[in-house]
Structures are given as C-alpha cells and as structure tokens.
Design a protein around this motif. Structure first.
Motif, PDB file in Angstrom:
ATOM      1  N   TYR A 258      -0.353  -3.268   8.083  1.00  0.00           N
ATOM      2  CA  TYR A 258      -1.532  -3.364   7.233  1.00  0.00           C
ATOM      3  C   TYR A 258      -1.898  -2.014   6.631  1.00  0.00           C
ATOM      4  CZ  TYR A 258      -2.254  -7.925   9.399  1.00  0.00           C
ATOM      5  OH  TYR A 258      -2.089  -9.217   9.835  1.00  0.00           O
ATOM      6  N   VAL A 259      -2.402  -2.084   5.398  1.00  0.00           N
ATOM      7  CA  VAL A 259      -2.930  -0.909   4.708  1.00  0.00           C
ATOM      8  C   VAL A 259      -4.277  -1.313   4.125  1.00  0.00           C
ATOM      9  CG1 VAL A 259      -1.872  -1.459   2.482  1.00  0.00           C
ATOM     10  CG2 VAL A 259      -2.340   0.920   3.060  1.00  0.00           C
ATOM     11  N   LEU A 260      -5.145  -0.360   3.904  1.00  0.00           N
ATOM     12  CA  LEU A 260      -6.388  -0.669   3.210  1.00  0.00           C
ATOM     13  C   LEU A 260      -6.066  -1.138   1.794  1.00  0.00           C
ATOM     14  CD1 LEU A 260      -8.705   2.302   4.255  1.00  0.00           C
ATOM     15  CD2 LEU A 260      -8.845  -0.060   5.047  1.00  0.00           C
ATOM     16  N   THR A 261      -6.689  -2.201   1.384  1.00  0.00           N
ATOM     17  CA  THR A 261      -6.424  -2.759   0.061  1.00  0.00           C
ATOM     18  C   THR A 261      -6.653  -1.725  -1.034  1.00  0.00           C
ATOM     19  OG1 THR A 261      -7.015  -4.973   0.848  1.00  0.00           O
ATOM     20  CG2 THR A 261      -7.083  -4.595  -1.540  1.00  0.00           C
ATOM     21  N   GLU A 262      -7.663  -0.879  -0.862  1.00  0.00           N
ATOM     22  CA  GLU A 262      -7.960   0.137  -1.875  1.00  0.00           C
ATOM     23  C   GLU A 262      -6.845   1.166  -2.023  1.00  0.00           C
ATOM     24  OE1 GLU A 262     -10.906   3.315  -0.323  1.00  0.00           O
ATOM     25  OE2 GLU A 262     -11.288   1.544   0.915  1.00  0.00           O
ATOM     26  N   HIS A 263      -5.944   1.248  -1.021  1.00  0.00           N
ATOM     27  CA  HIS A 263      -4.856   2.214  -1.072  1.00  0.00           C
ATOM     28  C   HIS A 263      -3.509   1.575  -1.404  1.00  0.00           C
ATOM     29  CE1 HIS A 263      -7.362   4.855   1.858  1.00  0.00           C
ATOM     30  NE2 HIS A 263      -7.666   5.099   0.597  1.00  0.00           N
ATOM     31  N   ALA A 264      -3.463   0.244  -1.529  1.00  0.00           N
ATOM     32  CA  ALA A 264      -2.187  -0.445  -1.709  1.00  0.00           C
ATOM     33  C   ALA A 264      -1.473  -0.010  -2.986  1.00  0.00           C
ATOM     34  CB  ALA A 264      -2.411  -1.958  -1.708  1.00  0.00           C
ATOM     35  N   GLY A 265      -2.200   0.093  -4.079  1.00  0.00           N
ATOM     36  CA  GLY A 265      -1.565   0.489  -5.328  1.00  0.00           C
ATOM     37  C   GLY A 265      -1.019   1.898  -5.277  1.00  0.00           C
TER      38      GLY A 265
END
Length: 370
Positions: A258-265
């Motif tokens: 898992y990664v923070l969604t805000e950091h996925a891009g």
C-alpha cells in the motif's frame, strides 16, 4: 498499478531527503522519517546531517533544548527523537501491544502487569514539575515498598522497566544535567500535551506518516517497524482497511503493498536512480523497511548490516539498494562493497566521503575501497 523496486527506492530516497539532499531542519527531518533512532546520540546527528546539503552542526541538541524534539523510548523499544505532534500517536500504538503483559516479558524482567500499572501511576506524580536523573527517580520509587524489589531492574542501563512507562506517556527524557540523562513527564516538557490518543484515532496518523516515507508497505512490515510484530495481525490489517480511499494498493515487482493515494502518481512517475550515498549507523532508510527486505538488502549480506547486539552498520547505497558497508578510521573512510554489487563511480564515492565529515565539522577525509 505496477511499479518496480527501483522506482520505489528512488521515490523513498527523495521523500527521505537522501537524494537529493535539501535545506531541511532537524525537526522536519524527524517528522518525515517518523522519528530518528537515537540509541546512539551521534548516529542521530549523523542521520540528520547527511540529509542536509549544508549540515547544521549540533542542531539536534539545540532542538532537544528548545523542546521541538522529544527523546523517548518508542518504536521497537528503542530511543527515538520525535516531534511532539506525532509523539502521542506512535506511543499509543506501541503501548496498545501491551508487551509487558506477555508471560515471556514478565519472566525476563520480573514485573507483573499490575506492578507496571502501579509504576505508571506513581512516576508522573514523582516527575510532576521535576526532571530527575535515573538514580534520583529510582531512589524516589524504591522508597515505596511496592517497588523495593524492582530496584535492580529499575537501575538497569537497558531501561527495560522504564520503557512501558514511556510508551504509556508517563515519562520521557528531559534536559541533560551535568552530563547525566534526566527523565521528566511529557506533560511538563511539551506545551499543550493532551496525553495519548486512543489507538483507533492514532492508527491513521501513524500509518500515513509511515507510508509517506517508507511506502509502499504491507500491514505486517508496518508492525515489524513499530512493535517487532507484537500487535495482532487482524487489528493492524483492519487499521489499514479503515483508511479506505486514502490508500492505494500497488504491485512492487509483483508483490502487493500500500501507498498513500496522494503519492501514487509521484511514485508511478519516479525513474530508477543510480545515485551513491553513504548513510550512517542506525539510519532510518534501513530501519524503516527493515533489514529483512531482500530487495533492498540481499539475504546473504544481512549479517554485515544487522550485527550482534542490535548494531546496524553504516551503509553504502547505490540506486537505493544497500551495496556495502563503511567505517571511518582516522583520516580515511573505508568502503567494503558486497560481492556482485558492482563498483560505484570513484567520483561519487569521493563526493560522499567529502560530505560525511562535514556533519561533525571535520576536514575532508579520503575514501578507500577495501
């Protein structure tokens, strides 16, 4: 979403101020790294200084003195420097494991859960308005007949009986007095201290902070970093699940995490790096994911990094992977690369060797490959 380990390492180095270095102060470095391990005080200064383009000599001591950093036993029972803003959340989750209630802990350290609870009630009263050395604190405690039989363990340099008190917010390190460590209450040290939040409220704060530096990661890796795997797996997995859309599941070379969604891009856009860095002993870049991460540290070389007595060696990082270890000997930095790791460019090693002594205000030293 699929990414490679190389992309992950490049993203982590950027997030952790490893590559590129910045002009970030010790407080913000500690905040981003979820604390800086401070079992060895000089290692904490090195960890911060190596992340600064221009190291600020003695900054950690200054931030402890002005109380913008707090030193206490936290993750995995080790001393850390933490920002007051996140301190309560991390301690809440560590305390929720209640390791002092486990039979093995009781047999080893000779205190029952009831006795630990009584200590946790007694210590804040003793430290109310005071900062006491270990000797002064223990002397005050053993004056109470309930604690007389614990004197040897309370005076132990390992602080085994003091750690559960720190986790519960009953004590933390105070100002150094004439070269001696003191203990005080977080309520006395930290303006506006509200105590520990409930674990359910603390979990999203701690998980988001951890993934913001060491993601992508699994619940199990998070707990290994936090408590050495002492929490119930179902509980940690539920905490992750309850974060909902704040988390995005990714595959790292085929393994889910898992990664923070805000950091996925930003992670997806990261390109693998070949940068070379020298990091000090007990560095958070290594401790965050742990030395069992074979993508970062090949299993056959783990013993060179994770040594006897809990010592974590200074490491050579090439492209985010651990490629060797190093030590400072007099006027030299001696680099020992792992077989098959390849030879980093000489200029890159020399540049790193020139930066390391600046953390302590020393002259440039030479680098030699063993």
């Amino acid at each position: 979403m699929k990414v490679t380990a190389g992309q992950v390492f490049a993203w982590r180095m950027r997030r952790q101020f490893v590559d590129p270095r910045g002009d970030t102060g010790a407080v913000d470095v500690a905040g981003r790294l979820c604390g800086v391990q401070a079992q060895v005080a000089s290692a904490a200064e090195t960890a911060v200084g190596l992340r600064q383009a221009t190291p600020r000599i003695g900054e950690v001591k200054r931030r402890l003195a002005d109380r913008s950093l707090v030193k206490t036993w936290a993750m995995r029972g080790t001393l850390h420097l933490l920002r007051p803003a996140e301190l309560g959340a991390f301690l809440s989750l560590v305390a929720s494991a209640r390791v002092w209630e486990k039979p093995a802990w009781q047999r080893t350290f000779g205190a029952t859960p009831q006795e630990v609870g009584e200590l946790a009630e007694a210590v804040p009263a003793i430290l109310d308005g005071a900062a006491l050395t270990r000797d002064e604190l223990v002397t005050a405690l053993v004056a109470d007949q309930r604690f007389t039989g614990m004197e040897e363990q309370l005076r132990s340099g390992w602080g085994a009986l003091l750690k559960p008190l720190a986790w519960q917010g009953a004590l933390c390190h105070g100002p150094v007095r004439s070269g001696n460590v003191t203990f005080t209450s977080p309520a006395r040290l930290i303006p506006g201290w509200d105590g520990l939040p409930e674990p359910e409220a603390a979990a999203p704060v701690a998980i988001a902070a951890y993934l913001g530096a060491y993601g992508p990661a699994t619940p199990e890796v998070f707990d290994a970093w936090l408590t050495r795997g002492s929490l119930r797996r179902t509980v940690v997995r539920r905490w992750f699940a309850e974060m909902g859309e704040r988390l995005t599941e990714v595959e790292v070379d085929g393994r889910p995490a898992y990664v923070l969604t805000e950091h996925a891009g930003e992670l997806a856009d990261s390109a693998p790096s070949r940068s070379v860095r020298l990091l000090g002993a007990f560095d958070q870049y290594v401790l965050g994911p742990g030395t069992t991460d074979t993508r970062m540290l090949p299993a056959e070389h783990r013993a060179r990094v994770s040594r006897a007595g809990g010592w974590i060696s200074p490491v050579v990082i090439v492209g985010g992977r651990i490629a060797g270890v190093w030590e400072a000997t007099g006027e030299e930095i001696v680099v020992s690369l792992f077989p098959g790791a390849g030879e980093p460019p000489v200029e890159a090693l020399e540049s790193e060797a020139a930066h390391v002594p600046r953390v302590s205000g020393l002259d440039t030293v030479k680098v030699r490959t063993a």
